[in-house]
Design a protein around this motif. Structure first.
Motif, PDB file in Angstrom:
ATOM      1  N   ILE A 107     -15.952  -5.821  22.288  1.00 13.54           N
ATOM      2  CA  ILE A 107     -17.040  -5.243  21.494  1.00 13.54           C
ATOM      3  C   ILE A 107     -18.190  -4.742  22.368  1.00 13.54           C
ATOM      4  CG2 ILE A 107     -18.699  -5.736  19.627  1.00 13.54           C
ATOM      5  CD1 ILE A 107     -16.799  -8.020  18.787  1.00 13.54           C
ATOM      6  N   TYR A 108     -18.429  -5.459  23.467  1.00 14.16           N
ATOM      7  CA  TYR A 108     -19.622  -5.236  24.274  1.00 14.16           C
ATOM      8  C   TYR A 108     -19.750  -3.802  24.789  1.00 14.16           C
ATOM      9  CZ  TYR A 108     -22.229  -5.236  28.680  1.00 14.16           C
ATOM     10  OH  TYR A 108     -23.048  -4.912  29.705  1.00 14.16           O
ATOM     11  N   TRP A 109     -18.773  -3.323  25.544  1.00 16.17           N
ATOM     12  CA  TRP A 109     -18.911  -2.038  26.210  1.00 16.17           C
ATOM     13  C   TRP A 109     -18.921  -0.860  25.228  1.00 16.17           C
ATOM     14  CZ3 TRP A 109     -21.385  -0.820  30.172  1.00 16.17           C
ATOM     15  CH2 TRP A 109     -21.255   0.438  30.772  1.00 16.17           C
ATOM     16  N   PRO A 110     -18.023  -0.868  24.207  1.00 13.69           N
ATOM     17  CA  PRO A 110     -18.104   0.216  23.212  1.00 13.69           C
ATOM     18  C   PRO A 110     -19.480   0.284  22.543  1.00 13.69           C
ATOM     19  CG  PRO A 110     -16.051  -0.965  22.952  1.00 13.69           C
ATOM     20  CD  PRO A 110     -16.859  -1.736  23.947  1.00 13.69           C
ATOM     21  N   THR A 111     -20.094  -0.871  22.340  1.00 13.78           N
ATOM     22  CA  THR A 111     -21.424  -0.886  21.722  1.00 13.78           C
ATOM     23  C   THR A 111     -22.457  -0.243  22.647  1.00 13.78           C
ATOM     24  OG1 THR A 111     -20.850  -2.945  20.614  1.00 13.78           O
ATOM     25  CG2 THR A 111     -23.183  -2.384  20.674  1.00 13.78           C
ATOM     26  N   VAL A 112     -22.408  -0.637  23.926  1.00  9.22           N
ATOM     27  CA  VAL A 112     -23.340  -0.075  24.905  1.00  9.22           C
ATOM     28  C   VAL A 112     -23.169   1.444  24.986  1.00  9.22           C
ATOM     29  CG1 VAL A 112     -23.887   0.013  27.379  1.00  9.22           C
ATOM     30  CG2 VAL A 112     -23.472  -2.192  26.277  1.00  9.22           C
ATOM     31  N   GLN A 113     -21.933   1.894  25.050  1.00 13.62           N
ATOM     32  CA  GLN A 113     -21.631   3.328  25.140  1.00 13.62           C
ATOM     33  C   GLN A 113     -22.174   4.081  23.933  1.00 13.62           C
ATOM     34  OE1 GLN A 113     -20.239   4.908  28.005  1.00 13.62           O
ATOM     35  NE2 GLN A 113     -18.209   5.212  27.130  1.00 13.62           N
ATOM     36  N   MET A 114     -21.901   3.526  22.756  1.00  7.34           N
ATOM     37  CA  MET A 114     -22.313   4.198  21.520  1.00  7.34           C
ATOM     38  C   MET A 114     -23.838   4.294  21.445  1.00  7.34           C
ATOM     39  SD  MET A 114     -23.579   3.628  18.273  1.00  7.34           S
ATOM     40  CE  MET A 114     -23.346   1.871  17.995  1.00  7.34           C
TER      41      MET A 114
ATOM     42  N   GLY B  93     -19.810  10.860  17.621  1.00  5.83           N
ATOM     43  CA  GLY B  93     -18.414  11.052  17.219  1.00  5.83           C
ATOM     44  C   GLY B  93     -17.506  11.100  18.424  1.00  5.83           C
ATOM     45  N   ALA B  94     -17.940  11.817  19.463  1.00  8.54           N
ATOM     46  CA  ALA B  94     -17.120  11.946  20.666  1.00  8.54           C
ATOM     47  C   ALA B  94     -16.933  10.600  21.349  1.00  8.54           C
ATOM     48  CB  ALA B  94     -17.779  12.929  21.632  1.00  8.54           C
ATOM     49  N   VAL B  95     -18.024   9.849  21.441  1.00  4.26           N
ATOM     50  CA  VAL B  95     -17.902   8.566  22.149  1.00  4.26           C
ATOM     51  C   VAL B  95     -17.023   7.587  21.357  1.00  4.26           C
ATOM     52  CG1 VAL B  95     -19.937   7.283  21.289  1.00  4.26           C
ATOM     53  CG2 VAL B  95     -19.202   6.995  23.633  1.00  4.26           C
ATOM     54  N   LEU B  96     -17.096   7.648  20.042  1.00  2.00           N
ATOM     55  CA  LEU B  96     -16.256   6.755  19.238  1.00  2.00           C
ATOM     56  C   LEU B  96     -14.782   7.161  19.343  1.00  2.00           C
ATOM     57  CD1 LEU B  96     -18.480   6.216  16.051  1.00  2.00           C
ATOM     58  CD2 LEU B  96     -18.067   4.622  17.924  1.00  2.00           C
TER      59      LEU B  96
END
Lengths: 280, 252
Positions: free
Chosen positions: A45-52, A78-81
């Motif tokens: 969860i951590y890194w996708p959250t930081v990226q978003m 949208g792109a990052v997700l």
């Protein structure tokens, strides 16, 4: 005499067939591992959250300063997700495979009745499970922070997801073959190979930005069609079914090539004794 | 394969494995009858592990043929893998999973119908009950070996391949493991091939000994016959004769 223990599918020549029973055994094995380790879950969860969050705030800034609001409408988030579906899908596949090498358990599996196809199927299931654990909370946070609702893309999201996950599995299968053949020396490929797709598949910008010759390369990669399709949907409010079909066709080719490479690498690993020595 | 070889639980004929031109196994042949216990001996690099790996179907032979329970390896391995199993200290079970979870997963992979009952039975026989719900990685070396042994017996294999099953165990635990293996063989009539550096273990468990050196079979006979032929009192001396090329001198 051997005491008779009834065997399930493994008792006859029917055992040569694919067994969902063995696939579910492997999924259970990875599930046990996942729930036994909170850092593993947090990592999903951590890194996708930081990226978003980072791309979301950047989009806010760009839209305010450059008058880019209408055009950019949610494209960065949208792109990052969608990129995370591609990247995390492959990582979920490859990390589950790597877990066997880190645990020195590959010998046990290779000597068991588990078929390579069943092993791969279990890794695919786990890539979706890991993706769901990471992406569902992040997509909800995107609504809360930026009002971007990925789920509102509806059927388009299904088309995007199917194409991205197919690409991620194809790359995951290829990397698994490399790991079988080359041992842990190929581990870095599992972590970095997808980044080759980041500039070429035009995650954050249109294909037209690339030099003309590189656009030919980009259009050979299935995710390019997905990211172009996403921009068409978010900016022009048009769902490009044609792009999704083209992506699917390229995915079919990519998946076939990756499966062929996996089979050849596995054969090569058997010939070279690499399955006995899976270290560095 | 001739009729004798095909009737054997494990049959190896003219087996060769070369890595970049170097022969790890160099034209060996043997047939192990059903229910036999055979020791595979040899110094480091003698070709034992490669031979076992080819029997398991993990390594493709350069030449020759391997058959297990009538199936050609590795081409037909999926016909017989559910009737075989193996144990080696060089392969681990997933450390974070509990013993019960590990055994349950492997029981399902091997298609054991009543996995819960079989695990209960093995836990009792191998004295695993007290740590069934403990992570496998938290166990001592001896306990891990017992768990690994339990995994190798889950499907009641007709062919059991053991690669140094008592390596790194204290004498008491090693003796305990040997006793369990003896009992399993008596109860089931399984065929066991045992690679080991422990000569006492081989003398105690095996009715036949194959000694390899530089990829070839140097000796293949019953332990008593080897002792008599070499004029030695134990297998360790016979092993050293073979390993150091003292065979001719010893036999004079």
């Amino acid at each position: 005499m051997l005491r008779v223990f009834a065997m399930s599918t493994a008792a006859s020549d029917a055992s040569l067939n694919f067994s969902f029973h063995r696939v579910s055994a492997m999924v259970r094995r990875y599930w046990y591992l996942l729930i036994s380790s909170w850092p593993r879950i947090l990592d999903l969860i951590y890194w996708p959250t930081v990226q978003m969050l980072m791309w979301g705030f950047l989009q806010l800034y760009v839209s305010k300063t450059a008058g880019f609001a209408a055009g950019a409408a949610g494209t960065f988030i949208g792109a990052v997700l969608l990129w995370d579906i591609l990247f995390r899908g492959q990582l979920g596949f490859s990390i589950s495979f790597l877990e066997e090498m880190w645990a020195r358990n590959l010998g046990n599996l290779m000597m068991s009745p588990l078929r390579p196809t069943e092993f791969v199927a279990a890794l695919m299931v786990m890539s979706i499970v890991r993706l769901a654990i990471g992406m569902i909370p992040v997509s909800l946070l995107a609504i809360a922070f930026f009002g971007f609702n990925l789920w509102a893309l509806g059927l388009a999201l299904v088309a995007f997801f199917v194409n991205l996950i197919l690409t991620s599995w194809a790359i995951g299968i290829f990397v698994a073959g490399l790991l079988l053949r080359n041992g842990m020396g190929a581990e870095s490929m599992a972590w970095t190979i997808m980044f080759l797709f980041l500039p070429l598949t035009c995650v954050y910008y249109p294909v037209a930005v690339l030099p003309a010759w590189l656009q030919y390369v980009a259009w050979c990669l299935p995710p390019t069609y997905v990211f172009e399709g996403m921009r068409a949907l978010l900016i022009d409010h048009v769902f490009r079914g044609d792009l999704m079909l083209e992506a699917f066709a390229f995915n079919a080719v990519l998946f076939s090539l990756a499966s062929y490479a996996f089979v050849r690498l596995l054969e090569s690993a058997r010939a070279n004794g690499a399955l006995v020595q899976t270290g560095e | 394969m001739d009729a004798k070889a095909t009737a054997a639980a494990i049959a190896v004929r003219d087996l060769v494995k070369r890595y970049k031109g170097v022969a790890a196994v160099d034209g060996i042949s043997f047939a192990l009858p059903s229910g036999s216990v055979t020791g595979l001996l040899g110094g480091n690099g003698a070709g034992k592990t490669t031979t076992i790996a080819m029997i398991m179907g993990l390594v493709t032979p350069t030449a020759g043929a391997v058959s297990v329970l009538g199936a050609a390896m590795p081409a037909q391995r999926y016909r017989v893998l559910h009737r075989m199993n193996f144990e080696s200290p060089y392969v681990d079970m997933p450390m974070r999973l509990t013993v019960r979870q590990n055994l349950s997963v492997f029981a399902q992979l091997y298609g054991v119908a009543d996995a819960t009952e079989r695990i209960t039975q093995l836990a009792s026989e191998l004295e695993l009950n007290e740590f069934l719900d403990r992570p496998t990685g938290k166990l001592s070396a001896g306990q891990k070996t017992r768990v690994s042994l339990a995994k190798s017996l889950l499907n009641e294999p007709e062919v059991l391949l053991l690669d140094e099953p008592t390596a790194s165990l204290d004498p008491d635990t090693a003796d305990w493991v040997r006793a369990r293996l003896e009992r399993y063989r008596k109860e089931t009539g399984a065929t066991i091939l045992l690679a080991s550096h422990n000569m006492n273990e081989v003398e105690r468990l095996c009715e036949r000994v194959i000694i390899m050196k530089r990829g070839r079979i140097e000796e293949d006979d019953a332990p008593e016959a080897l002792l008599a032929r070499h004029g030695r009192e134990n297998l360790e001396e016979v092993f050293l004769d073979v390993a150091r090329g003292r065979q001719a001198e010893a036999m004079r």
